[in-house]
Design a protein around this motif. Structure first.
Motif, PDB file in Angstrom:
ATOM      1  N   VAL A 229     -18.354 -51.175  11.597  1.00  0.00           N
ATOM      2  CA  VAL A 229     -17.708 -51.810  10.440  1.00  0.00           C
ATOM      3  C   VAL A 229     -16.723 -50.828   9.806  1.00  0.00           C
ATOM      4  CG1 VAL A 229     -18.071 -52.673   8.080  1.00  0.00           C
ATOM      5  CG2 VAL A 229     -19.619 -53.393   9.914  1.00  0.00           C
ATOM      6  N   VAL A 230     -17.217 -49.621   9.527  1.00  0.00           N
ATOM      7  CA  VAL A 230     -16.373 -48.632   8.846  1.00  0.00           C
ATOM      8  C   VAL A 230     -15.149 -48.285   9.705  1.00  0.00           C
ATOM      9  CG1 VAL A 230     -16.294 -46.258   7.975  1.00  0.00           C
ATOM     10  CG2 VAL A 230     -18.261 -47.696   7.463  1.00  0.00           C
ATOM     11  N   LEU A 231     -15.370 -48.092  11.012  1.00  0.00           N
ATOM     12  CA  LEU A 231     -14.231 -47.750  11.875  1.00  0.00           C
ATOM     13  C   LEU A 231     -13.172 -48.842  11.873  1.00  0.00           C
ATOM     14  CD1 LEU A 231     -15.920 -46.149  15.029  1.00  0.00           C
ATOM     15  CD2 LEU A 231     -14.817 -45.013  13.104  1.00  0.00           C
ATOM     16  N   SER A 232     -13.609 -50.090  11.726  1.00  0.00           N
ATOM     17  CA  SER A 232     -12.637 -51.188  11.786  1.00  0.00           C
ATOM     18  C   SER A 232     -11.927 -51.396  10.458  1.00  0.00           C
ATOM     19  CB  SER A 232     -13.333 -52.481  12.219  1.00  0.00           C
ATOM     20  OG  SER A 232     -14.195 -52.937  11.190  1.00  0.00           O
ATOM     21  N   GLU A 233     -12.378 -50.744   9.387  1.00  0.00           N
ATOM     22  CA  GLU A 233     -11.769 -51.033   8.087  1.00  0.00           C
ATOM     23  C   GLU A 233     -11.095 -49.847   7.395  1.00  0.00           C
ATOM     24  OE1 GLU A 233     -15.082 -52.777   5.967  1.00  0.00           O
ATOM     25  OE2 GLU A 233     -16.010 -50.860   5.611  1.00  0.00           O
ATOM     26  N   ILE A 234     -11.256 -48.635   7.914  1.00  0.00           N
ATOM     27  CA  ILE A 234     -10.710 -47.510   7.128  1.00  0.00           C
ATOM     28  C   ILE A 234      -9.280 -47.124   7.507  1.00  0.00           C
ATOM     29  CG2 ILE A 234     -12.902 -46.404   6.480  1.00  0.00           C
ATOM     30  CD1 ILE A 234     -12.443 -44.409   8.751  1.00  0.00           C
TER      31      ILE A 234
ATOM     32  N   LEU B 238      -8.733 -54.751   3.039  1.00  0.00           N
ATOM     33  CA  LEU B 238      -8.230 -53.667   3.889  1.00  0.00           C
ATOM     34  C   LEU B 238      -7.049 -52.977   3.205  1.00  0.00           C
ATOM     35  CD1 LEU B 238      -8.354 -55.381   7.413  1.00  0.00           C
ATOM     36  CD2 LEU B 238     -10.039 -53.852   6.373  1.00  0.00           C
ATOM     37  N   GLU B 239      -6.281 -53.760   2.457  1.00  0.00           N
ATOM     38  CA  GLU B 239      -5.104 -53.206   1.788  1.00  0.00           C
ATOM     39  C   GLU B 239      -5.524 -52.273   0.645  1.00  0.00           C
ATOM     40  OE1 GLU B 239      -5.406 -56.464   2.829  1.00  0.00           O
ATOM     41  OE2 GLU B 239      -4.141 -55.928   4.526  1.00  0.00           O
ATOM     42  N   GLU B 240      -6.600 -52.636  -0.071  1.00  0.00           N
ATOM     43  CA  GLU B 240      -7.087 -51.754  -1.145  1.00  0.00           C
ATOM     44  C   GLU B 240      -7.643 -50.450  -0.565  1.00  0.00           C
ATOM     45  OE1 GLU B 240      -8.346 -55.407  -4.180  1.00  0.00           O
ATOM     46  OE2 GLU B 240      -9.845 -54.496  -2.883  1.00  0.00           O
ATOM     47  N   ILE B 241      -8.301 -50.564   0.584  1.00  0.00           N
ATOM     48  CA  ILE B 241      -8.862 -49.351   1.207  1.00  0.00           C
ATOM     49  C   ILE B 241      -7.729 -48.405   1.609  1.00  0.00           C
ATOM     50  CG2 ILE B 241     -10.205 -48.476   3.160  1.00  0.00           C
ATOM     51  CD1 ILE B 241     -11.672 -51.214   3.154  1.00  0.00           C
ATOM     52  N   GLN B 242      -6.688 -48.998   2.216  1.00  0.00           N
ATOM     53  CA  GLN B 242      -5.528 -48.183   2.616  1.00  0.00           C
ATOM     54  C   GLN B 242      -4.918 -47.477   1.413  1.00  0.00           C
ATOM     55  OE1 GLN B 242      -2.467 -50.125   4.982  1.00  0.00           O
ATOM     56  NE2 GLN B 242      -0.869 -49.066   3.842  1.00  0.00           N
ATOM     57  N   ALA B 243      -4.729 -48.227   0.329  1.00  0.00           N
ATOM     58  CA  ALA B 243      -4.099 -47.658  -0.857  1.00  0.00           C
ATOM     59  C   ALA B 243      -4.932 -46.501  -1.406  1.00  0.00           C
ATOM     60  CB  ALA B 243      -3.920 -48.735  -1.923  1.00  0.00           C
ATOM     61  N   ALA B 244      -6.271 -46.630  -1.308  1.00  0.00           N
ATOM     62  CA  ALA B 244      -7.136 -45.577  -1.840  1.00  0.00           C
ATOM     63  C   ALA B 244      -6.949 -44.261  -1.060  1.00  0.00           C
ATOM     64  CB  ALA B 244      -8.593 -46.014  -1.788  1.00  0.00           C
ATOM     65  N   TRP B 245      -6.787 -44.348   0.262  1.00  0.00           N
ATOM     66  CA  TRP B 245      -6.569 -43.117   1.043  1.00  0.00           C
ATOM     67  C   TRP B 245      -5.251 -42.464   0.649  1.00  0.00           C
ATOM     68  CZ3 TRP B 245     -10.557 -41.181   3.317  1.00  0.00           C
ATOM     69  CH2 TRP B 245     -11.472 -41.972   4.000  1.00  0.00           C
ATOM     70  N   LEU B 246      -4.245 -43.316   0.418  1.00  0.00           N
ATOM     71  CA  LEU B 246      -2.914 -42.773   0.175  1.00  0.00           C
ATOM     72  C   LEU B 246      -2.750 -42.231  -1.249  1.00  0.00           C
ATOM     73  CD1 LEU B 246      -0.838 -45.413   2.131  1.00  0.00           C
ATOM     74  CD2 LEU B 246      -1.117 -42.990   2.707  1.00  0.00           C
ATOM     75  N   ALA B 247      -3.654 -42.688  -2.145  1.00  0.00           N
ATOM     76  CA  ALA B 247      -3.503 -42.304  -3.557  1.00  0.00           C
ATOM     77  C   ALA B 247      -3.757 -40.812  -3.762  1.00  0.00           C
ATOM     78  CB  ALA B 247      -4.465 -43.111  -4.414  1.00  0.00           C
TER      79      ALA B 247
ATOM     80  N   LEU C  57       2.162 -52.944   4.224  1.00  0.00           N
ATOM     81  CA  LEU C  57       2.912 -52.563   5.426  1.00  0.00           C
ATOM     82  C   LEU C  57       4.087 -51.642   5.096  1.00  0.00           C
ATOM     83  CD1 LEU C  57       2.892 -55.962   7.355  1.00  0.00           C
ATOM     84  CD2 LEU C  57       1.752 -53.846   8.051  1.00  0.00           C
ATOM     85  N   THR C  58       4.547 -51.709   3.832  1.00  0.00           N
ATOM     86  CA  THR C  58       5.666 -50.838   3.462  1.00  0.00           C
ATOM     87  C   THR C  58       5.187 -49.420   3.140  1.00  0.00           C
ATOM     88  OG1 THR C  58       5.469 -51.372   1.128  1.00  0.00           O
ATOM     89  CG2 THR C  58       6.926 -52.785   2.427  1.00  0.00           C
ATOM     90  N   GLN C  59       3.856 -49.258   2.991  1.00  0.00           N
ATOM     91  CA  GLN C  59       3.347 -47.933   2.593  1.00  0.00           C
ATOM     92  C   GLN C  59       3.234 -46.957   3.762  1.00  0.00           C
ATOM     93  OE1 GLN C  59      -0.320 -49.071   0.827  1.00  0.00           O
ATOM     94  NE2 GLN C  59       0.616 -49.776  -1.075  1.00  0.00           N
ATOM     95  N   THR C  60       3.174 -47.489   4.985  1.00  0.00           N
ATOM     96  CA  THR C  60       3.050 -46.596   6.139  1.00  0.00           C
ATOM     97  C   THR C  60       4.048 -47.011   7.205  1.00  0.00           C
ATOM     98  OG1 THR C  60       1.420 -48.054   7.123  1.00  0.00           O
ATOM     99  CG2 THR C  60       0.567 -46.204   5.855  1.00  0.00           C
ATOM    100  N   ARG C  61       4.360 -46.063   8.104  1.00  0.00           N
ATOM    101  CA  ARG C  61       5.238 -46.392   9.223  1.00  0.00           C
ATOM    102  C   ARG C  61       4.377 -46.694  10.450  1.00  0.00           C
ATOM    103  NH1 ARG C  61       7.952 -41.852  10.842  1.00  0.00           N
ATOM    104  NH2 ARG C  61       6.313 -40.702   9.801  1.00  0.00           N
ATOM    105  N   PRO C  62       4.930 -47.467  11.409  1.00  0.00           N
ATOM    106  CA  PRO C  62       4.113 -47.815  12.575  1.00  0.00           C
ATOM    107  C   PRO C  62       4.103 -46.692  13.607  1.00  0.00           C
ATOM    108  CG  PRO C  62       6.234 -48.913  12.711  1.00  0.00           C
ATOM    109  CD  PRO C  62       6.226 -48.145  11.413  1.00  0.00           C
ATOM    110  N   SER C  63       3.883 -45.460  13.171  1.00  0.00           N
ATOM    111  CA  SER C  63       3.882 -44.351  14.121  1.00  0.00           C
ATOM    112  C   SER C  63       2.533 -43.659  14.055  1.00  0.00           C
ATOM    113  CB  SER C  63       4.983 -43.357  13.755  1.00  0.00           C
ATOM    114  OG  SER C  63       4.609 -42.063  14.178  1.00  0.00           O
TER     115      SER C  63
END
Ligand code: BGC
Length: 452
Positions: free
Chosen positions: A372-377, A443-452, A237-243
């Motif tokens: 599935v993919v839409l709900s997790e990426i 879900l947290e690992e998936i998020q981190a992968a996009w941001l990496a 949650l600290t990696q992205t802003r709620p915007s």
């Protein structure tokens, strides 16, 4: 210690299946509400003396609601929470079911159907989203796919309900009253959905996002997780802003685009041409009305059966391989369908066989796995709004594909299926080159992968 942990996890899986089952009632209502019209529109046309165009409006008005529902539900879900938003969709289904059973004219009917459509567009996004957020990573694919099973289940149930209402009276009763019962019957699943939702907890990820950490932990513990999962969620949650503007950030921009393109591809590869027009296709291939109706029921059953295959394998085989198999299989089936139409030597059964093969491949991945993919990426902070953007395009594509199919079929005959086949090839290449595999990752690992 380890034994206690694994026992907790076992019990958690049981709870998670129950919660996913309740949320999937949103999918059931999605299928029920979109398909109920098929059994009713001929009677409606007689009762209100509708022209062909007005009949089209009576049928398609709900889709306008779907687009509105898809566009708004994400923001509502991010603000009010997943549970309260799902409760709202249940109310929309209830209001729409009563409203479309009692109209005095076409305008009142269409309004009630638009309200239900908003429910469909919203539930189509919120149910998979909720399920993905409560699911442990190793079974998330199959749990979200339950929702797709429920969509088709809802369609099949309402076909049967409509078919039994038709048995209850003669033509004049059906024209006056019978069709009203078809819509009224939706109050039952809608009410059940509302009541059962009262017992589900809010998603732990939404709770954490709101800073309600104790509550989040309690839900995680009930669903087989614990402190470790909570810490990972907090960190993410600290990696992205709620915007919503976060979606324009480099890595997340790619995620947004991947979701939108996948959503559009699910539709432009032609599934609802078959779902909405199968009887017309079969009749055009030379079948009688009765045989065409029977074949349509078989289409529903094949869809249901092959979704079960998806549920069984999606977390083992992975999203990517399944989508590749599906787009290749769908494309080849469409070529076979076009050929069966063109050849005078081939009969209508080849048309049915090709259609069934196409639906089977869709059900194995393009249906369930896309949701599935839409709900997790997408990141938790903006998951709702991001899904809104993607599913807005999904419904808009659906609207145009369904609108344009009748004139295209009339002009090009069976050759129209080559068009969808080409788009299957596009889907294949897109999945091959652009889609990351998300199987087994949190879900947290998936998020981190996009941001990496
Ligand atoms: C699609 C719908 C389709 C349904 C049919 C869903 O995944 O989004 O457009 O009608 O599957 O099974």
């Amino acid at each position: 210690m380890q034994e206690a942990e694994s026992a907790g996890r076992e019990k958690g899986v049981f709870v998670v299946y129950g919660l996913a089952g309740i949320a999937a009632l949103g999918g059931l209502l999605f299928g029920y509400d979109t398909a109920v019209i098929a059994g009713a529109n001929d009677f409606l046309q007689k009762r209100f003396e509708l022209t062909e165009l007005q009949k089209g409006w009576a049928t398609a008005s709900a889709l306008i609601g779907c687009i509105i529902g898809a566009a708004s539900a994400g923001a509502v879900g991010d603000r009010l929470g997943r549970k309260r938003s799902l409760l709202l969709t249940a109310l929309l289904f209830l209001v729409s079911a009563v409203g479309s059973a009692l109209p005095r004219n076409l305008t009142e009917f269409a309004l009630a159907r638009i309200v239900g459509g908003v429910g469909v567009g919203a539930a189509a996004l919120l149910s998979p989203l909720y399920i993905a957020e409560i699911a442990p990573a190793r079974i998330r694919g199959r749990l979200v796919s339950l929702n797709q099973l429920a969509i088709i289940g809802g369609m099949v149930v309402v076909y049967l309900v409509n078919a039994s209402i038709v048995q209850l009276g003669d033509k004049s009763w059906l024209t006056q009253t019978g069709w009203r019962w078809m819509f009224a019957s939706e109050t039952l699943p809608a009410f059940l959905f509302f009541v059962l939702l009262l017992f589900v907890p809010e998603s732990p990820r939404y709770l954490a996002k709101q800073g309600k950490l104790k509550k989040a932990l309690r839900v995680l513990e009930r669903t087989g997780g614990g402190e470790k999962e909570l810490a990972a969620i907090q960190e993410s949650l600290t990696q992205t802003r709620p915007s919503v503007f976060e979606l324009l950030r480099p890595g997340l921009r790619t995620a947004l685009l991947v979701g939108v393109i996948l959503a559009v591809l699910q539709q432009v590869t032609g599934i609802n041409v078959v779902m909405y027009y199968a009887p017309s296709i079969f009749k055009k291939a030379g079948m009688t009305i009765g045989k065409a109706a029977g074949s349509t029921v078989i289409v529903g059953i094949v869809n249901l059966l092959f979704t079960l295959v998806a549920i069984a394998v999606v977390d083992r085989v992975g999203r990517k391989v399944l989508l590749l198999v599906a787009s290749a299989g769908m494309g080849l089936s469409l070529v076979a369908l076009a050929l069966a139409f063109a050849s005078s030597r081939l009969g209508s059964w080849q048309v049915v066989a090709a259609t069934l093969a196409y639906v089977a491949f869709f059900a194995v991945a393009m249906g369930p796995v896309v949701w599935v993919v839409l709900s997790e990426i997408y990141p938790t902070q903006i998951r709702g709004r991001a899904m809104s953007v993607a599913t807005f395009f999904l419904w808009t594509a659906n609207f145009f594909v369904s609108l344009l199919f009748p004139p295209l079929l009339k002009h090009f005959g069976g050759n129209v299926f080559y068009l969808y086949a080409v788009l299957c090839a596009v889907a294949f290449l897109f999945v091959l080159t652009a889609l990351p595999e998300t199987k087994g990752r949190t879900l947290e690992e998936i998020q981190a992968a996009w941001l990496a």
